[in-house]
Design a protein around this motif. Structure first.
Motif, mmCIF file in Angstrom:
data_model
loop_
_atom_site.group_PDB
_atom_site.id
_atom_site.type_symbol
_atom_site.label_atom_id
_atom_site.label_comp_id
_atom_site.label_asym_id
_atom_site.label_seq_id
_atom_site.Cartn_x
_atom_site.Cartn_y
_atom_site.Cartn_z
ATOM 1 N N GLU A 53 0.826 -1.211 0.000
ATOM 2 C CA GLU A 53 0.000 0.000 0.000
ATOM 3 C C GLU A 53 0.860 1.259 0.000
ATOM 4 O O GLU A 53 0.574 2.213 -0.732
ATOM 5 N N GLY A 57 1.003 1.686 -3.968
ATOM 6 C CA GLY A 57 -0.207 2.491 -4.092
ATOM 7 C C GLY A 57 -1.441 1.675 -4.433
ATOM 8 O O GLY A 57 -1.385 0.460 -4.655
ATOM 9 N N GLU A 58 -2.579 2.365 -4.469
ATOM 10 C CA GLU A 58 -3.854 1.703 -4.728
ATOM 11 C C GLU A 58 -3.956 1.168 -6.141
ATOM 12 O O GLU A 58 -4.672 0.194 -6.399
ATOM 13 N N ASP A 59 -3.246 1.797 -7.095
ATOM 14 C CA ASP A 59 -3.333 1.345 -8.484
ATOM 15 C C ASP A 59 -2.846 -0.088 -8.634
ATOM 16 O O ASP A 59 -3.282 -0.810 -9.539
#
Length: 488
Positions: A53, A57-59
């Protein structure tokens, strides 16, 4: 379980084995070691998720999910039920199998080195070696990149574990599994990842649903494809073919969670029609329509009818049928519908649009001006299933069924029909076997295995009725005798 002197002690103390349990009477039991490994796994997964995370990241999750689902088109809608089912499979795959590309993800501040083909777990281990305790390190050495596969349950120790065989590689593994082993039974198929850590088997990523044995034939077809250029199928091969393996799992999962189109014996989609007529005379309607029943004579139908004092029919019911049966040669006839005459009202029922149209043509031709068509009442299968919200239908049906099944004549006829079905089954073309017959299929090792799986599923089905279950068991036994399987 052989443990080197300088290896981490299986008890989870963090000390070397020679400094801890080597000189004790017994090493930790497999059950204790499995519990410690499970606790270490849970700790490790939590840290890996936090690491991904922060650094990916969220992508990353969206990209990984898209790849896991084999890049569905934007218009393809993935249901919430499907996402719930794949959750236990996706998370371990995301952490231990998915290889990310820095061109698609912002990984600023993370040194990828010369090779970008890292999994989340491998990248974490590379940059945080000091944060792994001995058990976590053993897991990191055992889990990453181990591919998902299909497993057959060969044995079950309720509440403790299972013996599994990889259907594609044919390797076997004893796994510790408490909750799952409570409801799993021999012959079930599973999809996921099974690993061994210091001789202790465990599941890391498993579909929450059992797969019935009959689906094994589809998996064997994939195995035959893998065998074309390779004498032995290895985990490395499965890793290279993981997309095709996962695609087959999604196909099987979809088939298990999609309501099949229900059809009658003619292959027509089920749709219940009730044709209602007004007739001038019940007696005349009976005499002109009784010929639609070919299994009973007009005299037999008349004996079952209700008549007035002069002998003219007031009420009669009889089937619309034909000789022979397209699905089962053992059946002498096929019931197509039912006709009910009650004074000036005639009701004719059929279970498909096609049969309803045919029945209406017959009635119109035979009765002519003696009848006036009023309405065609139509109900689809969903409305039929929901028309009794009280839930009283099933108990009534079960009671009638149980009473009927006790009739010696009915039992004798069922024995004949079930036996004839299984005798003819061995020479029927079966799509799951590649559109060949069981008799042809058992001539090869793969075909024999697929036939055994189909028979296993048949044995597991319909166990509620003791009589039918026993007759089915004998029929399957007969099929095995014909195919020569009972001597293997």
């Amino acid at each position: 379980m052989q443990i080197g002197r300088n290896e981490p002690c299986p008890c989870g103390s963090g000390k070397k084995y020679k400094k801890c349990c080597l000189n004790k009477d017994t090493a930790p039991s497999q059950e204790l070691y499995y519990r410690r490994l499970s606790e270490a796994h849970d700790r490790l997964v939590g840290r890996l998720l936090s690491y991904a995370e922060v650094n990916l990241g969220e992508d990353a999750v969206d990209l990984a999910m898209n790849e896991f689902l084999l890049w569905p088109e934007p218009e393809d809608k993935i249901s919430e039920d499907t996402l719930d089912r794949i959750g236990p499979l996706f998370l371990p795959w995301y952490l231990f199998n998915w290889e990310f590309d820095s061109m698609d993800i912002d990984v600023a501040g993370v040194d990828l080195g010369e090779d970008e083909d890292w999994t989340v777990a491998e990248l974490y281990a590379r940059h945080n070696p000091g944060k792994l305790d001995p058990l976590e390190r053993r897991l990191m050495e055992s889990i990453p990149r181990i591919p998902y596969s299909f497993w057959e349950v060969l044995g079950v120790d309720k509440g403790k574990g299972m013996t599994l065989q990889n259907i594609l590689t044919k390797s076997r593994l004893e796994v510790q599994e408490r909750s799952g082993s409570e409801f799993i039974q021999v012959g079930d198929l599973l999809f996921g990842r099974a690993i061994a850590v210091d001789g202790v088997g465990m599941l890391v990523g498993l579909s929450p649903n059992r797969i019935p044995p009959g689906k094994k034939a589809d998996i064997i077809q994939l195995r035959k494809h893998l065998h074309q250029d390779n004498a032995t199928i290895t985990d490395d091969m499965l890793y290279d073919w993981e997309e095709q393996i996962r695609e087959l799992y999604f196909i099987i999962d979809h088939s298990l969670h999609t309501m099949p189109q229900l059809c009658n014996t003619d292959g027509h989609p089920l749709e219940f029609h009730r044709l209602i007529y007004e007739v001038a005379s019940a007696d005349e309607a009976f005499n002109k329509l009784c010929g639609l029943c070919v299994t009973l004579t007009p005299e037999e139908l008349y004996d079952d009818a209700e008549c007035d004092e002069s002998g003219r029919i007031r009420h009669a019911e009889f089937p619309w049928d034909r000789l022979g049966h397209t699905k089962s040669p053992a059946m002498p006839n096929t019931v197509l519908g039912r006709i009910m005459i009650d004074n000036h009202r005639l009701t004719a029922e059929a279970n498909s649009a096609e049969r309803s149209q045919e029945l209406r043509r017959e009635i119109d031709f035979r009765l002519g001006d003696c009848a006036r068509f009023k309405v065609d009442e139509i109900q689809d299968i969903n409305s039929m299933m929901s028309q009794d919200p009280t839930g009283d239908f099933e108990p009534k049906y079960s009671k009638e069924h149980n009473e009927l099944i006790q009739n010696p004549e009915v039992q004798e006829r069922l024995v004949e029909m079930i036996g004839a079905h299984w005798k003819s089954w061995v020479d029927e073309t079966i799509p799951a076997l590649g559109s060949i017959t069981p008799r042809e299929a058992v001539k090869t090792a793969d075909g024999l295995e697929a036939v055994e799986a189909l028979l296993k599923e048949a044995e597991m089905a319909g166990r509620q009725d003791p009589f039918m279950s026993e007759m089915n068991r004998k029929g399957i036994q007969c099929a095995r005798d014909i195919l020569g399987l009972n001597n293997l």
